[in-house]
Design a protein around this motif. Structure first.
Motif, PDB file in Angstrom:
ATOM      1  N   PHE A  52       0.811  -1.217   0.000  1.00  0.00           N
ATOM      2  CA  PHE A  52       0.000   0.000   0.000  1.00  0.00           C
ATOM      3  C   PHE A  52       0.845   1.268   0.000  1.00  0.00           C
ATOM      4  CE2 PHE A  52      -2.540  -3.270   2.242  1.00  0.00           C
ATOM      5  CZ  PHE A  52      -3.618  -3.335   1.363  1.00  0.00           C
ATOM      6  N   ALA A  53       2.106   1.166  -0.380  1.00  0.00           N
ATOM      7  CA  ALA A  53       3.008   2.327  -0.300  1.00  0.00           C
ATOM      8  C   ALA A  53       2.482   3.505  -1.109  1.00  0.00           C
ATOM      9  CB  ALA A  53       4.409   1.934  -0.778  1.00  0.00           C
ATOM     10  N   TYR A  54       2.060   3.257  -2.350  1.00  0.00           N
ATOM     11  CA  TYR A  54       1.584   4.380  -3.165  1.00  0.00           C
ATOM     12  C   TYR A  54       0.266   4.925  -2.632  1.00  0.00           C
ATOM     13  CZ  TYR A  54      -0.036   7.212  -7.051  1.00  0.00           C
ATOM     14  OH  TYR A  54      -0.499   8.261  -7.810  1.00  0.00           O
ATOM     15  N   SER A  55      -0.593   4.054  -2.101  1.00  0.00           N
ATOM     16  CA  SER A  55      -1.859   4.521  -1.524  1.00  0.00           C
ATOM     17  C   SER A  55      -1.601   5.451  -0.339  1.00  0.00           C
ATOM     18  CB  SER A  55      -2.711   3.329  -1.081  1.00  0.00           C
ATOM     19  OG  SER A  55      -3.070   2.531  -2.184  1.00  0.00           O
ATOM     20  N   ALA A  60      -1.526  10.870   1.781  1.00  0.00           N
ATOM     21  CA  ALA A  60      -0.768  11.898   2.506  1.00  0.00           C
ATOM     22  C   ALA A  60      -0.711  13.212   1.737  1.00  0.00           C
ATOM     23  CB  ALA A  60       0.650  11.409   2.795  1.00  0.00           C
ATOM     24  N   GLY A  61      -0.993  13.173   0.428  1.00  0.00           N
ATOM     25  CA  GLY A  61      -1.035  14.392  -0.367  1.00  0.00           C
ATOM     26  C   GLY A  61      -2.440  14.880  -0.626  1.00  0.00           C
ATOM     27  N   VAL A  62      -3.337  13.954  -0.966  1.00  0.00           N
ATOM     28  CA  VAL A  62      -4.703  14.328  -1.330  1.00  0.00           C
ATOM     29  C   VAL A  62      -5.472  14.933  -0.156  1.00  0.00           C
ATOM     30  CG1 VAL A  62      -6.964  13.408  -2.003  1.00  0.00           C
ATOM     31  CG2 VAL A  62      -4.927  12.730  -3.266  1.00  0.00           C
ATOM     32  N   PHE A 118      -6.791   3.126   8.476  1.00  0.00           N
ATOM     33  CA  PHE A 118      -6.165   2.367   7.390  1.00  0.00           C
ATOM     34  C   PHE A 118      -4.682   2.134   7.679  1.00  0.00           C
ATOM     35  CE2 PHE A 118      -3.583   2.944   3.491  1.00  0.00           C
ATOM     36  CZ  PHE A 118      -3.831   1.706   2.896  1.00  0.00           C
ATOM     37  N   LEU A 119      -3.988   3.149   8.191  1.00  0.00           N
ATOM     38  CA  LEU A 119      -2.569   3.014   8.511  1.00  0.00           C
ATOM     39  C   LEU A 119      -2.350   1.958   9.591  1.00  0.00           C
ATOM     40  CD1 LEU A 119      -1.438   6.768   8.595  1.00  0.00           C
ATOM     41  CD2 LEU A 119      -0.928   5.099   6.820  1.00  0.00           C
ATOM     42  N   LEU A 120      -3.204   1.963  10.598  1.00  0.00           N
ATOM     43  CA  LEU A 120      -3.067   0.989  11.687  1.00  0.00           C
ATOM     44  C   LEU A 120      -3.331  -0.434  11.191  1.00  0.00           C
ATOM     45  CD1 LEU A 120      -4.870   3.009  14.518  1.00  0.00           C
ATOM     46  CD2 LEU A 120      -2.446   2.368  14.473  1.00  0.00           C
ATOM     47  N   VAL A 208       6.376  11.994   6.637  1.00  0.00           N
ATOM     48  CA  VAL A 208       5.879  11.490   7.916  1.00  0.00           C
ATOM     49  C   VAL A 208       5.194  10.144   7.743  1.00  0.00           C
ATOM     50  CG1 VAL A 208       4.164  11.863   9.734  1.00  0.00           C
ATOM     51  CG2 VAL A 208       5.664  13.739   9.043  1.00  0.00           C
ATOM     52  N   PHE A 209       4.253  10.068   6.797  1.00  0.00           N
ATOM     53  CA  PHE A 209       3.390   8.890   6.728  1.00  0.00           C
ATOM     54  C   PHE A 209       3.957   7.764   5.873  1.00  0.00           C
ATOM     55  CE2 PHE A 209       0.360  12.246   7.907  1.00  0.00           C
ATOM     56  CZ  PHE A 209      -0.139  11.659   9.074  1.00  0.00           C
ATOM     57  N   LEU A 210       4.818   8.091   4.919  1.00  0.00           N
ATOM     58  CA  LEU A 210       5.377   7.039   4.081  1.00  0.00           C
ATOM     59  C   LEU A 210       6.714   6.533   4.612  1.00  0.00           C
ATOM     60  CD1 LEU A 210       4.935   5.419   1.436  1.00  0.00           C
ATOM     61  CD2 LEU A 210       6.311   7.145   0.276  1.00  0.00           C
TER      62      LEU A 210
END
Length: 249
Positions: A52-55, A60-62, A118-120, A208-210
């Protein structure tokens, strides 16, 4: 808080799905870009692994971009849409940008909460680096409010300003590495990336998120200073021209 609640309710009063549109609009955008570009862009995310790296990169941008466009876009019409309140001498007029800001933050909190879930679930939660998003959010709010108030005051006197800003936002989106990765840009264009406040902020969110690292403070402090200057300019323009705004409205 009562004004914020009414603002939120009025926005979705005649909608069958109501506040669900807060989630559906960005979700549809994320799904489209993920389906179309995931295979191409995933290979460009150097050092990022996972299904899910690209998601994560895209969200994180959208999501911050959505907050910026909603807040600055609603600010451009806040004085026109609330002309009846502006004309009341007893009404604290500077409360209008505050109401819009809090309402936009509620919308952002709803969709961002789903992103955190989703991240968790996917195992991409950034850990302690998560707290690096709060200074990014504070700077983004200052930038969005300052820009929005300046455009909002100008839009009262020159209605073309609001229409032109809508066009600017379309170009601005594609000049900001949100759906693509900045390393695909030629060196001649990358030099101008630091001049784009939203590019710097969104890159911070993506870090931060990726990658679970804190944003670059060296890149953020000029944006913070510029955002404070924009807020000061917006406040100056409003106070100087509020009387003329009442007559114009």
């Amino acid at each position: 808080m009562g004004s914020v609640k009414r603002e939120f309710q009025n926005k979705y009063r005649n909608s069958m799905l109501g506040a669900a549109w807060v989630v559906l609009n960005p979700l549809a955008m994320i799904l489209v870009y993920t389906l179309v570009l995931a295979g191409i862009m995933h290979a460009r995310l150097s050092g990022a692994t996972g299904r899910f790296a690209y998601s994560v990169y895209l969200c994180a941008g959208v999501l911050p971009w959505g907050l910026f466009t909603e807040l600055s876009g609603r600010m451009q019409n806040v004085f026109i849409d609330n002309a009846n309140l502006i004309k009341k001498l007893s009404f604290p007029r500077l409360c209008l940008p505050i109401i819009v800001t809090l309402s936009s933050l509620i919308n952002f909190a709803i969709i961002f909460g789903l992103f955190l879930a989703f991240l968790l679930v996917s195992g991409h939660f950034p850990g302690f680096a998560f707290f690096g998003m709060f200074p990014l959010l504070a700077i983004e709010l200052l930038f969005s409010i300052g820009l929005g108030v300046v455009i909002g005051v100008l839009n009262v006197f020159f209605r073309d300003v609001g229409q032109f800003y809508g066009i600017v936002l379309q170009f601005w989106f594609w000049l900001t590495p949100i759906v693509y990765v900045s390393n695909i840009l030629p060196a001649s264009m990358k030099r101008f990336e630091l001049l784009n406040p939203m590019a710097v902020l969104i890159e911070g969110y993506q870090q931060v998120f990726l990658r679970s690292v804190w944003p670059s403070w060296a890149h953020l402090w000029p944006i913070a200073a510029f955002s404070l200057a924009l807020c000061a300019l917006g406040l100056y323009l409003f106070r100087r021209h509020v009387g003329e705004m009442v007559d114009e409205l």
